[in-house]
Scaffold this motif. Structure first.
Motif, PDB file in Angstrom:
ATOM      1  N   MET A  55       4.884   3.335   2.480  1.00 16.00           N
ATOM      2  CA  MET A  55       6.158   3.824   1.949  1.00 16.00           C
ATOM      3  C   MET A  55       7.208   4.042   3.042  1.00 16.00           C
ATOM      4  SD  MET A  55       7.817   5.024  -0.888  1.00 16.00           S
ATOM      5  CE  MET A  55       6.699   5.789  -2.008  1.00 16.00           C
ATOM      6  N   VAL A  73       5.648   1.487  -5.710  1.00 21.30           N
ATOM      7  CA  VAL A  73       4.781   2.263  -4.821  1.00 21.30           C
ATOM      8  C   VAL A  73       4.820   3.737  -5.204  1.00 21.30           C
ATOM      9  CG1 VAL A  73       4.503   3.063  -2.447  1.00 21.30           C
ATOM     10  CG2 VAL A  73       4.820   0.650  -2.910  1.00 21.30           C
ATOM     11  N   LYS A 109      10.069  -2.639  -5.257  1.00 24.48           N
ATOM     12  CA  LYS A 109       8.805  -2.362  -4.565  1.00 24.48           C
ATOM     13  C   LYS A 109       8.657  -0.861  -4.305  1.00 24.48           C
ATOM     14  CE  LYS A 109       7.332  -6.661  -3.763  1.00 24.48           C
ATOM     15  NZ  LYS A 109       8.002  -7.485  -4.741  1.00 24.48           N
ATOM     16  N   ASP A 119       0.860  -1.178   0.000  1.00 27.85           N
ATOM     17  CA  ASP A 119       0.000   0.000   0.000  1.00 27.85           C
ATOM     18  C   ASP A 119       0.900   1.233   0.000  1.00 27.85           C
ATOM     19  OD1 ASP A 119      -1.854   1.969   0.471  1.00 27.85           O
ATOM     20  OD2 ASP A 119      -2.575   1.149   2.370  1.00 27.85           O
ATOM     21  N   PRO A 120       0.604   2.252  -0.812  1.00 27.60           N
ATOM     22  CA  PRO A 120       1.425   3.464  -0.811  1.00 27.60           C
ATOM     23  C   PRO A 120       1.584   4.098   0.585  1.00 27.60           C
ATOM     24  CG  PRO A 120       0.001   3.485  -2.713  1.00 27.60           C
ATOM     25  CD  PRO A 120      -0.407   2.295  -1.871  1.00 27.60           C
TER      26      PRO A 120
END
Length: 116
Positions: free
Chosen positions: A45, A88, A84, A41-42
């Motif tokens: 981060m 993102v 990844k 999920d952003p």
């Protein structure tokens, strides 16, 4: 007095195998970050950046200690973490949420009060 082990091609291979397996005790490999199914999920981060920084520190330690197998494993995890993070960042740049508000259906549902 211990006998010396003759250096043959097979003993050199075995010793090289064990040299690759030397690792620090208690080191977690971040195997999940390498999973191709993981779609972070952003909002995660900061955690991904923390994992990435930790991997860089661990890579440096593994190189200093001569843990060749750990260097290879951390390198794989680091490459996956970078991939990844890039995914993102790309996702966050493409998908910005726009709040449209709640639609008002009262007039179409017949609940509008009669004008006085």
């Amino acid at each position: 007095m211990p006998r010396s082990i003759p250096r043959t091609s097979s003993t050199t291979t075995v010793l090289a195998h064990f040299e690759l397996r030397k690792v620090a005790l208690g080191v977690h490999e971040h195997a999940c970050i390498r999973c191709p199914v993981l779609r972070p999920d952003p909002e995660q981060m900061p955690r991904l950046e923390e994992i990435h920084a930790n991997l860089l520190d661990r890579l440096q330690e593994a190189k200093e200690q001569g843990w060749l197998g750990e260097v290879a494993a951390i390198g794989a995890s680091l490459a996956a973490a970078e991939q990844k993070l890039a995914a993102v960042r790309d996702l966050a740049a493409r998908h910005t949420a726009v709040h449209l508000g709640m639609p008002d259906f009262r007039s179409s549902a017949g609940r509008l009060e009669a004008e006085q």
